[in-house]
Design an enzyme around this catalytic site. Structure first.
Site, PDB file in Angstrom:
ATOM      1  N   ASP A  95       1.108  -1.487  -0.085  1.00  0.00           N
ATOM      2  CA  ASP A  95      -0.195   0.394  -0.039  1.00  0.00           C
ATOM      3  C   ASP A  95       1.109   0.284   0.040  1.00  0.00           C
ATOM      4  O   ASP A  95       2.121   1.557   0.463  1.00  0.00           O
ATOM      5  CB  ASP A  95      -0.890  -0.086   1.359  1.00  0.00           C
ATOM      6  CG  ASP A  95      -1.862  -0.810   1.577  1.00  0.00           C
ATOM      7  OD1 ASP A  95      -2.619  -1.960   0.688  1.00  0.00           O
ATOM      8  OD2 ASP A  95      -2.762  -0.799   2.169  1.00  0.00           O
ATOM      9  N   ASP A  96       0.045   2.359  -0.314  1.00  0.00           N
ATOM     10  CA  ASP A  96       0.835   3.413  -0.411  1.00  0.00           C
ATOM     11  C   ASP A  96       2.103   4.346  -1.454  1.00  0.00           C
ATOM     12  O   ASP A  96       1.836   5.378  -0.850  1.00  0.00           O
ATOM     13  CB  ASP A  96       1.422   4.080   1.388  1.00  0.00           C
ATOM     14  CG  ASP A  96       0.384   3.644   2.226  1.00  0.00           C
ATOM     15  OD1 ASP A  96      -1.009   3.227   1.990  1.00  0.00           O
ATOM     16  OD2 ASP A  96       0.655   3.911   3.200  1.00  0.00           O
ATOM     17  N   HIS A 146      -6.414   3.164  -3.394  1.00  0.00           N
ATOM     18  CA  HIS A 146      -6.141   3.477  -2.803  1.00  0.00           C
ATOM     19  C   HIS A 146      -6.062   4.535  -2.439  1.00  0.00           C
ATOM     20  O   HIS A 146      -6.095   5.351  -1.211  1.00  0.00           O
ATOM     21  CB  HIS A 146      -4.669   3.403  -2.162  1.00  0.00           C
ATOM     22  CG  HIS A 146      -4.772   2.206  -1.154  1.00  0.00           C
ATOM     23  ND1 HIS A 146      -5.889   1.589   0.253  1.00  0.00           N
ATOM     24  CD2 HIS A 146      -3.256   3.325  -0.163  1.00  0.00           C
ATOM     25  CE1 HIS A 146      -5.274   1.860   1.607  1.00  0.00           C
ATOM     26  NE2 HIS A 146      -3.528   2.273   1.275  1.00  0.00           N
ATOM     27  N   HIS A 150      -5.888   9.587   0.693  1.00  0.00           N
ATOM     28  CA  HIS A 150      -5.411   8.666   1.831  1.00  0.00           C
ATOM     29  C   HIS A 150      -6.330   9.131   3.462  1.00  0.00           C
ATOM     30  O   HIS A 150      -5.348   8.681   4.188  1.00  0.00           O
ATOM     31  CB  HIS A 150      -3.693   8.132   2.451  1.00  0.00           C
ATOM     32  CG  HIS A 150      -3.493   6.735   2.410  1.00  0.00           C
ATOM     33  ND1 HIS A 150      -3.183   6.746   3.942  1.00  0.00           N
ATOM     34  CD2 HIS A 150      -3.265   5.705   2.570  1.00  0.00           C
ATOM     35  CE1 HIS A 150      -3.464   5.553   4.873  1.00  0.00           C
ATOM     36  NE2 HIS A 150      -2.925   5.083   3.800  1.00  0.00           N
ATOM     37  N   HIS A 240       3.496  -2.286   2.946  1.00  0.00           N
ATOM     38  CA  HIS A 240       3.874  -0.757   2.573  1.00  0.00           C
ATOM     39  C   HIS A 240       5.062  -1.030   1.883  1.00  0.00           C
ATOM     40  O   HIS A 240       6.562  -0.419   2.033  1.00  0.00           O
ATOM     41  CB  HIS A 240       3.650  -0.009   3.767  1.00  0.00           C
ATOM     42  CG  HIS A 240       2.224  -0.446   4.117  1.00  0.00           C
ATOM     43  ND1 HIS A 240       1.672  -1.360   5.567  1.00  0.00           N
ATOM     44  CD2 HIS A 240       1.188   0.539   4.552  1.00  0.00           C
ATOM     45  CE1 HIS A 240       1.205  -1.006   5.675  1.00  0.00           C
ATOM     46  NE2 HIS A 240       0.087   0.118   5.244  1.00  0.00           N
TER      47      HIS A 240
END
Length: 278
Positions: A95-96, A146, A150, A240
């Site tokens: 993620d991210d 995503h 965020h 991540h």
């Protein structure tokens, strides 16, 4: 008739027959009133006559990846999958990102170990690092949405729509990818984002195993232990590659891959995993 005259007649006859055969063997596509085939155009381009202007063919269309999901998962929330025959398959999710240094290092590790994974992009990170995103797609990784900022907070429908659609639009504009995979930041399912994603028939992808690599005090070995102990057939693993300093995840990743392989696991992307469900 003399012998010489007879021989001349034979030669003339043979030439006439050969000419007729050659004329009949020419493709009718080359007639003045017939369309010229693409193959012929390609041949002309490869061997153009002097002074001839080459006809320009349109470039071959490259099909961009589309990450769809089986109908049974559309508009649903998925934590893990129960694969047919309890096959030992597992999906790593990151993620991210895309993130300048750590995404690059993780891509190198995944490539060296022949491991495919799924990346969930934040719109702002994608905007800042488009070349990393293009590499991920070119190397065959699956992509999910995503959100743009965020954010964890509760959102009205218009804000949730903007967060998801704006990111989807940039994913497509940057890489040509269309995806039906959505992961809510922080795993929050009740702030409006998951509800909007489901209304669009996207699949909300959660996880069944976390590396806990956002714990600021944990050592890389803890990430390794968390994944290896929690792995089951059909698990989705949370890690991540962006959103902060992820050097500990980079350090843990080779050990995670090696340990899972030793346990007999095969790595698949999340779209592949969904298609393997019972």
């Amino acid at each position: 008739m003399t012998d010489n005259s007879f021989k001349r007649q034979q030669i003339i006859s043979i030439v006439a027959i050969a000419s007729a055969i050659t004329a009949c063997s020419i493709s009718p596509q080359l007639g003045l009133n017939q369309p010229i085939s693409k193959i012929h155009i390609a041949q002309v381009q490869a061997h153009p006559a002097k002074g001839q202007i080459n006809a320009q063919l349109p470039p071959a269309k490259v099909e961009n990846p589309t990450f769809t999901v089986p109908a049974k998962f559309q508009g649903k929330t998925v934590y893990q999958v129960h694969p047919r025959n309890n096959e030992k398959v597992i999906a790593l999710g990151f993620d991210d990102g895309p993130w300048p240094k750590t995404t690059l290092e993780m891509l190198d590790i995944l490539k060296q170990n022949d491991v495919k994974a799924t990346f969930f992009w934040v719109g702002q990170a994608l905007q800042a690092n488009p070349d990393l995103a293009k590499r991920e797609v070119a190397e065959g990784y699956a992509i999910g949405n995503h959100t743009w900022h965020h954010w964890y907070r509760r959102m009205d429908e218009a804000t949730a729509k903007s967060e998801i659609d704006r990111t989807s639009d940039l994913i497509y504009k940057t890489t040509g990818v269309k995806t039906a995979l959505f992961r809510p930041p922080g795993g929050f399912l009740n702030n409006g984002l998951a509800a909007y994603a489901k209304s669009e028939k996207d699949t909300v992808i959660m996880w069944s195993v976390t590396s806990a690599d956002t714990d600021p005090h944990a050592k890389p070995q803890a990430f390794v232990n968390n994944v290896l102990k929690g792995a089951k057939p059909g698990s989705i693993v949370l890690m991540h590659d962006g959103g902060g300093d992820r050097h500990r995840t980079v350090e843990a990743l080779p050990q995670i891959i090696t340990g899972l392989k030793q346990q007999g696991y095969r790595f698949v992307t999340i779209p592949e995993l969904l298609k393997m469900a019972q």
